[in-house]
Design a protein around this motif. Structure first.
Motif, PDB file in Angstrom:
ATOM      1  N   LEU A 199       0.832  -1.193   0.000  1.00 55.67           N
ATOM      2  CA  LEU A 199       0.000   0.000   0.000  1.00 55.67           C
ATOM      3  C   LEU A 199       0.873   1.251   0.000  1.00 55.67           C
ATOM      4  N   ILE A 200       0.610   2.157  -0.939  1.00 61.86           N
ATOM      5  CA  ILE A 200       1.367   3.399  -1.030  1.00 61.86           C
ATOM      6  C   ILE A 200       0.650   4.500  -0.238  1.00 61.86           C
ATOM      7  N   GLU A 236       2.258   1.767   3.481  1.00 60.39           N
ATOM      8  CA  GLU A 236       3.517   1.114   3.828  1.00 60.39           C
ATOM      9  C   GLU A 236       4.731   1.732   3.128  1.00 60.39           C
ATOM     10  N   VAL A 237       4.561   2.190   1.879  1.00 60.45           N
ATOM     11  CA  VAL A 237       5.692   2.669   1.074  1.00 60.45           C
ATOM     12  C   VAL A 237       5.375   4.004   0.404  1.00 60.45           C
ATOM     13  N   PRO A 238       5.193   5.100   1.155  1.00 64.26           N
ATOM     14  CA  PRO A 238       4.765   6.363   0.568  1.00 64.26           C
ATOM     15  C   PRO A 238       5.869   7.242  -0.027  1.00 64.26           C
ATOM     16  N   ASN A 239       7.137   6.938   0.324  1.00 70.20           N
ATOM     17  CA  ASN A 239       8.211   7.844  -0.085  1.00 70.20           C
ATOM     18  C   ASN A 239       8.334   7.929  -1.604  1.00 70.20           C
ATOM     19  N   GLY A 240       8.418   9.179  -2.103  1.00 67.07           N
ATOM     20  CA  GLY A 240       8.559   9.408  -3.534  1.00 67.07           C
ATOM     21  C   GLY A 240       7.248   9.604  -4.258  1.00 67.07           C
ATOM     22  N   TYR A 241       6.146   9.547  -3.499  1.00 65.25           N
ATOM     23  CA  TYR A 241       4.818   9.664  -4.097  1.00 65.25           C
ATOM     24  C   TYR A 241       3.996  10.735  -3.383  1.00 65.25           C
ATOM     25  N   ASN A 242       3.052  11.309  -4.125  1.00 64.77           N
ATOM     26  CA  ASN A 242       2.026  12.162  -3.548  1.00 64.77           C
ATOM     27  C   ASN A 242       0.688  11.770  -4.156  1.00 64.77           C
ATOM     28  N   VAL A 243      -0.386  12.064  -3.422  1.00 63.88           N
ATOM     29  CA  VAL A 243      -1.716  11.708  -3.916  1.00 63.88           C
ATOM     30  C   VAL A 243      -2.648  12.898  -3.775  1.00 63.88           C
TER      31      VAL A 243
END
Lengths: 111, 114
Positions: free
Chosen positions: B45-46, B59-66
């Motif tokens: 899950l991002i 779990e893995v949000p780094n490098g992303y935005n929503v």
């Protein structure tokens, strides 16, 4: 933390053979448990689910029983078909509505 | 009934480029999710959005935005793509957070970062 562990694949069976894919989980509270199936080039589709201990989910000849004492949710089918070839994912949903997926098990069924 | 749709289906980026993955659902679902799928690692899950106007890290949000643009749409942005972000991205939705409702998945976006 929460996690799901399922058997590594690929699993190769002949048509009409019996299928078992093992899945165990670690979770706090009372999770819901799911099996999803992914056909090539597609997204995941819900196969079956169970929301409390001793529940049995079933669909399309597949079934799995929520075993709290062994923290397991093994997928079974009595007679697989070539069309069952896919990747199968075990998953849990915790009390905070977050999903945790296993790494997937690829099933190959040969005619 | 289209369910969950994602665009694009395939994308190739160079390191450092940016892009936005689009997701829309027509099931009037409250909750939406972004996952990445890597070989041997299942889905991770991002970010997710339990309801319109809210977003939370997974779990893995780094490098992303929503951005939860409205109830139907939930986009995922890569500001500066890296090769480690090569993956298949799935969007999903569910009717209501905090219940036993399942998730419905889109067909995925296959992203390659060179």
């Amino acid at each position: 933390g929460n996690s799901v562990t399922q058997m590594e694949g690929p699993v190769t069976l002949s048509e009409e053979a019996f299928l078992t894919i093992n899945c165990t989980y670690t979770a706090t509270g009372y999770p819901s448990l799911f099996w999803y199936v992914q056909y090539p080039g597609e997204g995941l589709q819900l196969l079956l689910k169970a929301t409390k201990a001793d529940d049995k989910g079933s669909n399309k000849g597949f079934e799995a029983t929520y075993r709290k004492e062994t923290t397991s949710f093994h997928l079974e089918k009595g007679s697989v078909q070539v069309s069952d070839s896919a990747v199968y994912f075990c998953a849990l949903k915790d009390n905070f509505n977050k999903f945790y997926f296993g790494s997937g098990t690829k099933l190959n069924v040969k005619p | 009934n289209a369910g969950v749709t994602q665009t694009p289906k395939f994308q190739v980026l160079k390191t450092g480029q940016s892009m936005t993955l689009q997701c829309a659902q027509d099931m009037n679902h409250n909750s939406m999710y972004w996952y990445r799928q890597d070989p041997g690692m299942g889905l991770r899950l991002i970010y997710y959005s339990a309801s319109e106007g809210t977003t939370d890290k997974g779990e893995v949000p780094n490098g992303y935005n929503v951005s939860r643009l409205n109830k139907r749409e939930f986009s995922l942005r890569l500001e500066s793509a890296a090769p480690s972000q090569t993956s298949v991205y799935f969007c999903a939705s569910s009717r209501l957070a905090g219940t036993t409702d399942t998730q419905y998945f889109g067909p995925g976006t296959r992203l390659t970062v060179l």
